[in-house]
Motif scaffolding. Structure first.
Motif, PDB file in Angstrom:
ATOM      1  N   ASN A  54       3.429  -4.571 -12.543  1.00  0.00           N
ATOM      2  CA  ASN A  54       2.893  -5.841 -13.019  1.00  0.00           C
ATOM      3  C   ASN A  54       3.069  -5.890 -14.525  1.00  0.00           C
ATOM      4  OD1 ASN A  54       0.770  -4.389 -14.134  1.00  0.00           O
ATOM      5  ND2 ASN A  54      -0.590  -4.747 -12.373  1.00  0.00           N
ATOM      6  N   SER A  56       1.438  -5.018 -16.893  1.00  0.00           N
ATOM      7  CA  SER A  56       0.925  -3.941 -17.744  1.00  0.00           C
ATOM      8  C   SER A  56       1.379  -2.559 -17.286  1.00  0.00           C
ATOM      9  CB  SER A  56      -0.610  -4.001 -17.810  1.00  0.00           C
ATOM     10  OG  SER A  56      -1.144  -3.807 -16.525  1.00  0.00           O
ATOM     11  N   ARG A 166       0.980   6.134 -11.176  1.00  0.00           N
ATOM     12  CA  ARG A 166      -0.015   6.195 -10.086  1.00  0.00           C
ATOM     13  C   ARG A 166       0.589   6.768  -8.822  1.00  0.00           C
ATOM     14  NH1 ARG A 166      -4.651   1.970 -10.083  1.00  0.00           N
ATOM     15  NH2 ARG A 166      -5.174   2.272 -12.270  1.00  0.00           N
TER      16      ARG A 166
HETATM   17  C1  LIG Z   1      -1.522  -3.762 -12.833  1.00  0.00           C
HETATM   18  O1  LIG Z   1      -1.541  -2.668 -11.928  1.00  0.00           O
HETATM   19  C2  LIG Z   1      -2.464  -1.674 -12.331  1.00  0.00           C
HETATM   20  C3  LIG Z   1      -2.231  -0.459 -11.461  1.00  0.00           C
HETATM   21  O2  LIG Z   1      -1.898  -0.816 -10.161  1.00  0.00           O
HETATM   22  C4  LIG Z   1      -3.881  -2.247 -12.245  1.00  0.00           C
HETATM   23  O3  LIG Z   1      -4.824  -1.265 -12.613  1.00  0.00           O
HETATM   24  C5  LIG Z   1      -3.983  -3.430 -13.193  1.00  0.00           C
HETATM   25  O4  LIG Z   1      -5.238  -4.059 -13.054  1.00  0.00           O
HETATM   26  C6  LIG Z   1      -2.883  -4.436 -12.903  1.00  0.00           C
HETATM   27  N1  LIG Z   1      -2.853  -5.424 -13.971  1.00  0.00           N
HETATM   28  C7  LIG Z   1      -2.672  -6.716 -13.731  1.00  0.00           C
HETATM   29  C8  LIG Z   1      -2.601  -7.583 -14.952  1.00  0.00           C
HETATM   30  O5  LIG Z   1      -2.570  -7.170 -12.611  1.00  0.00           O
END
Ligand SMILES: *[C@@H]1O[C@H](CO)[C@@H](O)[C@H](O)[C@H]1NC(C)=O
Ligand SMILES: *[C@@H]1O[C@H](CO)[C@@H](O)[C@H](O)[C@H]1NC(C)=O
Ligand SMILES: *[C@@H]1O[C@H](CO)[C@@H](O)[C@H](O)[C@H]1NC(C)=O
Ligand SMILES: *[C@@H]1O[C@H](CO)[C@@H](O)[C@H](O)[C@H]1NC(C)=O
Length: 231
Positions: A54, A56, A166
């Protein structure tokens, strides 16, 4: 006449089997990760790697002599937050991910889809001049995927213990490009289609340039053909 058709069909299937080594795909559907590759030049192979991500997190694809994550691994990291992206040639040493001084990847691109999958394209040499930090593809190698580590900045990404992936795993299969130093030619684009329906006249000369198994198979087929015609 029927004999000839059967033999020609046999030659084609052998040819496409042999050429298929130079393209390939591996997938782990339970983790939504996949990788495919195609030799696009004498010393050049293009990869498409897809993994969950995603805005981040990053994904990475490692090329390794071993099926498990060890020290000293050649790895490409990528991330895309829809404003900026990165695709970097890196090297894991002492469990630190270091930026290769020599970036041996080109034609990079990324696409983050709405269903949180990141598609990463890059082209790299089969045999790299960066002997210290790249793994050559002139023998069968394992491909290891990893995803889900966070990136604070997509502009100058850093990878530390805080942003370990992860999930990671090894694709069930290897990439074997040792016979694939093929010169780029019009037939290469035909080879990339998933169902090889190439005419012998366009494929044989170019593929035979320096693809030893193909030469071997053609010789074998000629012998077979002459035997069959004498029956
Ligand atoms: C992106 O993925 C991470 C790990 O799966 C998660 O912790 C995080 O909340 C996600 N961020 C968004 C913006 O969806
Ligand atoms: C990656 O390459 C594949 C195959 O050439 C192409 O279909 C896809 O659109 C490319 N993706 C990106 C993000 O450039
Ligand atoms: C993407 O990352 C860049 C560099 O880290 C940052 O400047 C930008 O605000 C980010 N964009 C989004 C949509 O998160
Ligand atoms: C997918 O990856 C997981 C974790 O590495 C592994 O346990 C599983 O066997 C893999 N599945 C396939 C079909 O390779």
């Amino acid at each position: 006449m029927n004999h000839q058709i059967v033999v020609l069909a046999f030659i084609f299937s052998l040819l496409s089997l042999s050429l298929a080594q130079c393209t390939g795909a591996l997938t782990n559907s339970s983790h939504q990760v996949s990788v495919s590759w195609m030799v696009v030049g004498e010393n050049s192979v293009s990869f498409t790697f897809t993994a969950p991500a995603n805005s981040s997190t990053y994904t990475s694809l490692a090329i390794s002599d071993h099926a498990v994550l060890l020290n000293n691994i050649d790895v490409v990291y990528a991330g895309d937050n829809e404003t900026t992206n990165f695709v970097e040639d890196r090297w894991i040493v002492n469990f630190m991910s270091l930026y290769d001084k020599q970036q041996d990847i080109e034609d990079t691109s990324t696409l983050l889809t709405d269903d949180d999958l990141l598609m990463v394209n890059f082209t790299r040499p089969i045999i790299s001049t960066d002997e210290a930090q790249d793994t050559n593809l002139n023998a069968c190698k394992y491909l290891i995927w990893a995803y889900g580590g966070t990136v604070e900045s997509f502009k100058y990404p850093k990878f530390t213990f805080q942003n370990l992936p992860r999930a990671f795993g090894t694709f069930n299969g290897q990439i074997c490009l040792q016979y694939c130093g093929v010169s780029p030619s019009p037939s290469m684009s035909l080879m990339s289609s998933s169902t090889p329906t190439v005419s012998p006249s366009s494929q044989t000369p170019s593929a035979a340039t320096n693809n030893h198994p193909v030469i071997f198979i053609i010789l074998f087929a000629i012998v077979l053909l002459s035997c069959t015609l004498h029956i």
